[in-house]
Design an enzyme around this catalytic site. Sequence first.
Site, PDB file in Angstrom:
ATOM      1  N   LYS A 111       0.836  -1.210   0.000  1.00 25.47           N
ATOM      2  CA  LYS A 111       0.000   0.000   0.000  1.00 25.47           C
ATOM      3  C   LYS A 111       0.864   1.250   0.000  1.00 25.47           C
ATOM      4  CE  LYS A 111      -4.228  -1.886   0.790  1.00 25.47           C
ATOM      5  NZ  LYS A 111      -5.149  -2.567   1.653  1.00 25.47           N
ATOM      6  N   LYS A 194      -4.432 -10.403  -6.794  1.00 27.62           N
ATOM      7  CA  LYS A 194      -5.530 -10.725  -5.874  1.00 27.62           C
ATOM      8  C   LYS A 194      -6.779  -9.904  -6.218  1.00 27.62           C
ATOM      9  CE  LYS A 194      -5.796  -9.029  -1.756  1.00 27.62           C
ATOM     10  NZ  LYS A 194      -5.699  -8.588  -0.362  1.00 27.62           N
ATOM     11  N   LYS A 197     -11.169  -5.323  -4.254  1.00 22.04           N
ATOM     12  CA  LYS A 197     -12.027  -4.141  -4.078  1.00 22.04           C
ATOM     13  C   LYS A 197     -11.659  -2.954  -4.954  1.00 22.04           C
ATOM     14  CE  LYS A 197     -12.994  -4.810   0.913  1.00 22.04           C
ATOM     15  NZ  LYS A 197     -12.730  -4.310   2.243  1.00 22.04           N
TER      16      LYS A 197
HETATM   17  P1  AMP Z   1     -10.515  -6.844   3.787  1.00 20.90           P
HETATM   18  O1  AMP Z   1     -11.402  -6.538   2.658  1.00 20.90           O
HETATM   19  O2  AMP Z   1      -9.086  -6.573   3.447  1.00 20.90           O
HETATM   20  O3  AMP Z   1     -10.965  -6.279   5.082  1.00 20.90           O
HETATM   21  O4  AMP Z   1     -10.588  -8.425   3.939  1.00 20.90           O
HETATM   22  C1  AMP Z   1     -11.590  -9.085   4.668  1.00 20.90           C
HETATM   23  C2  AMP Z   1     -11.357 -10.574   4.625  1.00 20.90           C
HETATM   24  O5  AMP Z   1     -11.472 -11.073   3.288  1.00 20.90           O
HETATM   25  C3  AMP Z   1      -9.941 -10.987   5.092  1.00 20.90           C
HETATM   26  O6  AMP Z   1     -10.034 -12.178   5.847  1.00 20.90           O
HETATM   27  C4  AMP Z   1      -9.209 -11.199   3.807  1.00 20.90           C
HETATM   28  O7  AMP Z   1      -8.124 -12.091   3.958  1.00 20.90           O
HETATM   29  C5  AMP Z   1     -10.303 -11.794   2.928  1.00 20.90           C
HETATM   30  N1  AMP Z   1     -10.015 -11.558   1.506  1.00 20.90           N
HETATM   31  C6  AMP Z   1      -9.871 -10.354   0.892  1.00 20.90           C
HETATM   32  N2  AMP Z   1      -9.605 -10.501  -0.421  1.00 20.90           N
HETATM   33  C7  AMP Z   1      -9.575 -11.843  -0.659  1.00 20.90           C
HETATM   34  C8  AMP Z   1      -9.360 -12.650  -1.836  1.00 20.90           C
HETATM   35  N3  AMP Z   1      -9.106 -12.102  -3.011  1.00 20.90           N
HETATM   36  N4  AMP Z   1      -9.407 -13.999  -1.697  1.00 20.90           N
HETATM   37  C9  AMP Z   1      -9.671 -14.573  -0.501  1.00 20.90           C
HETATM   38  N5  AMP Z   1      -9.888 -13.874   0.644  1.00 20.90           N
HETATM   39  C10 AMP Z   1      -9.853 -12.527   0.568  1.00 20.90           C
END
Ligand code: AMP
Length: 329
Positions: A111, A194, A197
Amino acid sequence: MERILSGIKPTGQLTLGNYIGALRHFKDFQDNGEVFIFIADLHALTLPIDPEVLRSNSRDIAAFYLASGLDPKKATIFLQSSVPAHSELNAIVQNYLYMGELSRMTQFKDKSAKMNDKEIGLGLFAYPVLMAADILLYDANTVPVGEDQLQHIELARDLVHRFNYKYGEVLVMPKGKVNKVGARIMSLSDPTKKMSKSDPKGDIFLKDDMKTIRKKIMSAVTDMEGLVYYDPVNKPGISNLLTIYAALNDISIEDAAKQFEGCTRYGDFKKAVADTVERELGPFKARYEEIIASGEYLEVLKEGAKKANEIASTTLKRVQKAVGLLVLE
Ligand code: AMP
Ligand code: TRP
């Protein structure tokens, strides 16, 4: 009884990656353990975000939690910012994590690499400290997450070692739990990245309508070979679609690949993936719409905050006493 804790930060539109890697599994723990699931809104402030967007994303996540099958009678669902102990424990445990180890965190490096030094907030650097506080406050044993968060959980474990070595058995040692299938869902437009969002073409957003979702799957980047099998290095696109198919059907990747042995038309395979995604997300999205319209999540968050505050303040006191703060009962 096993304590389970996890959270998602309301920074953008939730993706199919969030759903498969994290959200979908939270409910699995609620019948056998004490589940705490929160909206990591303080974490969302670590990168610039519009206040109205943050508020609306937070509402969405609350509704998504309920739509995923989490039952507020069994699981405690709350906002991180409704429990002041997160910030208070953060202020204590930050003294047991070090600049060197924080600067080695992949998420921080990724980031911050995209930003000017002048824009990188202290909160982004200290992100894993607050995350450790989140976990430790609830004496969590198990933390279900996607693969990208394991490094932060390892850091929380280092902290527990260090802290307990100095003060005795004060903190509970947490363990990260990732699923065998789907811990890292990749972008549909660039399957070496990956799903995260940020890319409207390659990310499936849970709020996309079904038609858009199907379209994104049908135009996912693949390869020229015309055979469906799992090989993430040489066939990242097909392997990612197989992973999505396997995860949502609760089968192994090998079994998923077997189903498409001999399939030479990627269009047919993609259609089967799209059908699977629709079968799962269709009803989920309908429940979300109902919940967001009714506003029922607000009461859930209020009740959740009460319960979370009770538990968190007890742990906080224990830690305050251990480090030598004068706790007036
Ligand atoms: P965040 O959106 O970063 O708060 O992520 C929330 C949860 O979703 C965390 O447990 C991340 O590890 C999981 N996560 C986010 N992106 C992915 C992805 N592309 N594949 C699998 N898990 C994900
Ligand atoms: N850092 C997590 C993410 O970006 C969200 C999060 C914050 C979290 N605190 C947590 C996850 C505690 C598990 C436990 O995905």
